[in-house]
Design a protein around this motif. Structure first.
Motif, short mmCIF file in Angstrom:
data_model
loop_
_atom_site.label_atom_id
_atom_site.label_comp_id
_atom_site.label_asym_id
_atom_site.label_seq_id
_atom_site.Cartn_x
_atom_site.Cartn_y
_atom_site.Cartn_z
N GLY A 115 55.71 49.48 66.42
CA GLY A 115 55.48 48.07 66.12
C GLY A 115 56.74 47.35 65.68
N LYS A 116 56.59 46.03 65.53
CA LYS A 116 57.74 45.19 65.20
C LYS A 116 58.32 45.51 63.82
CE LYS A 116 59.21 40.43 65.12
NZ LYS A 116 58.83 39.03 65.28
N PHE A 117 57.42 45.83 62.88
CA PHE A 117 57.92 46.12 61.53
C PHE A 117 58.91 47.28 61.60
CE2 PHE A 117 58.27 48.11 57.46
CZ PHE A 117 58.29 47.06 56.56
N PHE A 118 58.50 48.34 62.28
CA PHE A 118 59.35 49.52 62.35
C PHE A 118 60.67 49.19 63.06
CE2 PHE A 118 60.83 53.39 64.51
CZ PHE A 118 61.11 54.15 63.38
N ARG A 119 60.56 48.48 64.17
CA ARG A 119 61.76 48.20 64.96
C ARG A 119 62.73 47.29 64.22
NH1 ARG A 119 60.05 45.20 68.87
NH2 ARG A 119 57.81 45.55 68.75
N LYS A 120 62.18 46.30 63.53
CA LYS A 120 63.05 45.27 62.98
C LYS A 120 63.37 45.44 61.49
CE LYS A 120 63.83 40.42 63.43
NZ LYS A 120 63.26 39.10 63.55
N TYR A 121 62.43 45.99 60.72
CA TYR A 121 62.61 45.95 59.27
C TYR A 121 62.64 47.30 58.57
CZ TYR A 121 61.49 41.03 59.92
OH TYR A 121 61.50 39.73 60.32
N TYR A 122 62.20 48.36 59.22
CA TYR A 122 62.11 49.65 58.55
C TYR A 122 63.50 50.23 58.32
CZ TYR A 122 60.33 54.22 57.21
OH TYR A 122 60.04 55.36 56.51
N LYS A 123 63.78 50.63 57.09
CA LYS A 123 65.12 51.18 56.78
C LYS A 123 65.06 51.96 55.47
CE LYS A 123 66.54 47.15 54.25
NZ LYS A 123 66.71 45.80 54.23
N PRO A 124 66.05 52.82 55.22
CA PRO A 124 66.07 53.53 53.94
C PRO A 124 66.31 52.56 52.79
CG PRO A 124 67.65 54.49 55.50
CD PRO A 124 67.18 53.21 56.08
N LEU A 125 65.99 53.00 51.60
CA LEU A 125 66.11 52.12 50.44
C LEU A 125 66.72 52.90 49.28
CD1 LEU A 125 65.11 49.31 49.25
CD2 LEU A 125 63.06 50.54 48.54
N LYS A 126 67.75 52.31 48.68
CA LYS A 126 68.36 52.98 47.52
C LYS A 126 67.96 52.24 46.26
CE LYS A 126 72.87 54.92 46.17
NZ LYS A 126 72.40 55.18 44.85
N ILE A 127 67.35 52.99 45.33
CA ILE A 127 66.94 52.40 44.05
C ILE A 127 67.67 53.17 42.96
CG2 ILE A 127 64.98 51.73 42.62
CD1 ILE A 127 63.14 52.67 44.87
N GLY A 128 68.63 52.56 42.32
CA GLY A 128 69.41 53.29 41.31
C GLY A 128 69.97 54.56 41.93
N LEU B 23 65.42 56.55 49.07
CA LEU B 23 64.15 56.76 49.76
C LEU B 23 64.38 56.70 51.27
CD1 LEU B 23 61.84 54.36 47.70
CD2 LEU B 23 62.28 56.78 47.28
N ASP B 24 63.53 57.45 52.00
CA ASP B 24 63.62 57.44 53.47
C ASP B 24 63.28 56.08 54.06
OD1 ASP B 24 63.99 60.10 53.24
OD2 ASP B 24 61.92 60.65 53.73
N GLY B 25 62.41 55.35 53.36
CA GLY B 25 61.93 54.09 53.95
C GLY B 25 61.73 53.02 52.89
N ASN B 26 61.29 51.84 53.35
CA ASN B 26 61.12 50.70 52.44
C ASN B 26 59.69 50.18 52.42
OD1 ASN B 26 61.25 49.83 55.07
ND2 ASN B 26 62.59 48.10 54.68
N VAL B 27 58.75 51.11 52.64
CA VAL B 27 57.33 50.76 52.56
C VAL B 27 56.74 51.57 51.41
CG1 VAL B 27 55.11 50.81 53.76
CG2 VAL B 27 57.22 50.38 55.04
N LEU B 28 56.26 50.86 50.39
CA LEU B 28 55.82 51.55 49.17
C LEU B 28 54.33 51.35 48.92
CD1 LEU B 28 58.73 50.45 46.75
CD2 LEU B 28 58.81 52.12 48.59
N MET B 29 53.72 52.35 48.24
CA MET B 29 52.33 52.22 47.81
C MET B 29 52.31 51.79 46.35
SD MET B 29 49.06 52.44 48.42
CE MET B 29 47.85 52.00 47.15
N ALA B 30 51.55 50.74 46.07
CA ALA B 30 51.52 50.12 44.74
C ALA B 30 50.76 50.98 43.73
CB ALA B 30 50.82 48.77 44.84
N PRO B 31 50.98 50.72 42.45
CA PRO B 31 50.09 51.30 41.45
C PRO B 31 48.75 50.58 41.49
CG PRO B 31 51.81 49.94 40.39
CD PRO B 31 52.05 49.88 41.87
N LEU B 32 47.66 51.32 41.43
CA LEU B 32 46.32 50.72 41.42
C LEU B 32 45.49 51.46 40.38
CD1 LEU B 32 45.17 50.34 45.17
CD2 LEU B 32 45.43 48.50 43.50
N ALA B 33 45.16 50.79 39.30
CA ALA B 33 44.42 51.45 38.22
C ALA B 33 43.07 51.97 38.73
CB ALA B 33 44.20 50.46 37.07
N GLY B 34 42.84 53.24 38.49
CA GLY B 34 41.59 53.86 38.93
C GLY B 34 41.66 54.45 40.33
#
Ligand code: FMN
Length: 324
Positions: free
Chosen positions: A2-15, A19-30
């Motif tokens: 898909g377009k997201f992968f082709r155009k926007y997917y990339k590794p991400l450096k945090i401090g 990370l291998d990619g820039n798609v994250l799963m949020a915290p969700l209580a419960g």
């Protein structure tokens, strides 16, 4: 792909964490317990956060906290989210045994719930930028990578960009912006241009969150905000296969297979009461848009043991146990 992968997917450096990619799963209580995080990661989320955990509550060392913060080396890197209002309590929490295994500490500055706001926690910190900065500094003293998750503001007049700059100056390594104000709670289209403003004033990574319910909306979020990545919350739980779509990983797995896998993993690490509660929630989200399954909902919630639960899940997903 898909377009997201082709155009926007990339590794991400945090401090100090890459990370291998820039798609994250949020915290969700419960919801974002260890088995779920493992699945989200395996399917393509580059990082998945624990649900928010009271920084002050860690001192009680109770069973509930142990379950919330359970992790092991199958989860790498590990990210915990803490909720609180006082810098010294965060500092203690970051040095506690519970938090010790985690590489990344995320600070909740976005929770809109009245009780949380009243205690000066969550989104209330957006109107106390000095305290927010001191909390970040306190967490940074632990040597861990420290991130912040906030909203656009506590009220409509607040300025997320200014707040983000303060967080960056205090040492935050990444900021996730839920593109809604506290007043908007969880509905309404995200205000893309306000996330874009945040992106334009800081040089740490900015992750955009809110209202991503498809590949197209992830593309729209990236193109309209210029963010460094996206974080999915409710849709990530409803359809974790979206992580494969966004990260370009192909998986032939069905939701039915994912559920069976989750039962196995949960059985290994948690008791049956926890398993029943978690798997019922996951199944119920998985069947949200599945026609003709309404009549199974009551049956699902009545299940009192794992065998029965597997049988009902089998009935719900009967026609696509092989492929849907
Ligand atoms: C049931 C529920 C629980 C949530 N728990 C947390 C939490 O523990 N920590 C947090 O930072 N945000 C929490 N959020 C907010 C989500 O992480 C996310 O910012 C919000 O749902 C917007 O993203 P979405 O539109 O993709 O769902 C929660 C949201 C919901 C609906």
């Amino acid at each position: 792909m898909g377009k997201f992968f082709r155009k926007y997917y990339k590794p991400l450096k945090i401090g100090s964490v890459t990370l291998d990619g820039n798609v994250l799963m949020a915290p969700l209580a419960g919801y974002t317990c260890f088995p779920f995080r493992l699945m989200a990661r395996r399917l393509g989320a580059a990082l998945a956060f624990t649900e928010m955990t009271s920084a002050n509550g860690l001192k009680y060392r109770d069973e509930a906290t142990r379950k919330l913060l359970f992790t092991n080396d199958f989860e790498e890197p590990k990210a915990v989210q803490l909720l609180g209002a006082e810098p010294n309590i965060f500092e203690h929490a970051c040095r506690s045994g519970f938090v010790e295994p985690f590489d990344i500490v995320d600070i909740n500055m976005g929770c809109p719930v009245p009780n949380v706001i009243k205690s000066g926690e969550g989104c209330a910190l957006m109107s106390k930028p000095d305290t927010a900065a001191r909390i970040i500094e306190a967490c940074k003293r632990s040597g861990k990578t420290v991130t912040v998750k906030c909203r656009l503001g506590l009220s409509d007049s607040e300025n997320a960009a200014e707040f983000a700059k303060i967080c960056e100056n205090a040492g935050a390594d990444m900021i996730t912006v839920h593109g809604r104000t506290r007043n908007m709670m969880y509905s309404g289209a995200p205000l893309y241009e306000r996330i874009a403003e945040v992106k334009s004033v800081v040089s740490i990574p900015v992750i955009a969150n809110g209202g991503i319910f498809s590949e197209e909306s992830a593309v729209e979020m990236m193109s309209r905000t210029g963010a460094d990545g996206v974080m999915l919350a409710r849709y990530g739980f409803e359809n974790p296969l979206i992580f494969s779509e966004l990260s370009g990983k192909t998986t032939g797995e069905t939701k039915y297979e994912l559920l069976l896998e989750q039962i196995d993993i949960t059985q290994k690490y948690f008791d049956e009461t926890f398993l029943l509660s978690y798997i019922k929630k996951l199944t119920s989200y998985f069947m949200k848009k599945k026609p003709g399954t309404k009549q199974f909902r009551q049956e699902l919630y009545r299940c009192g043991e794992v065998g029965e639960l597997k049988r009902v899940i089998g009935e719900i997903f009967a026609e696509n146990r092989g492929g849907g």
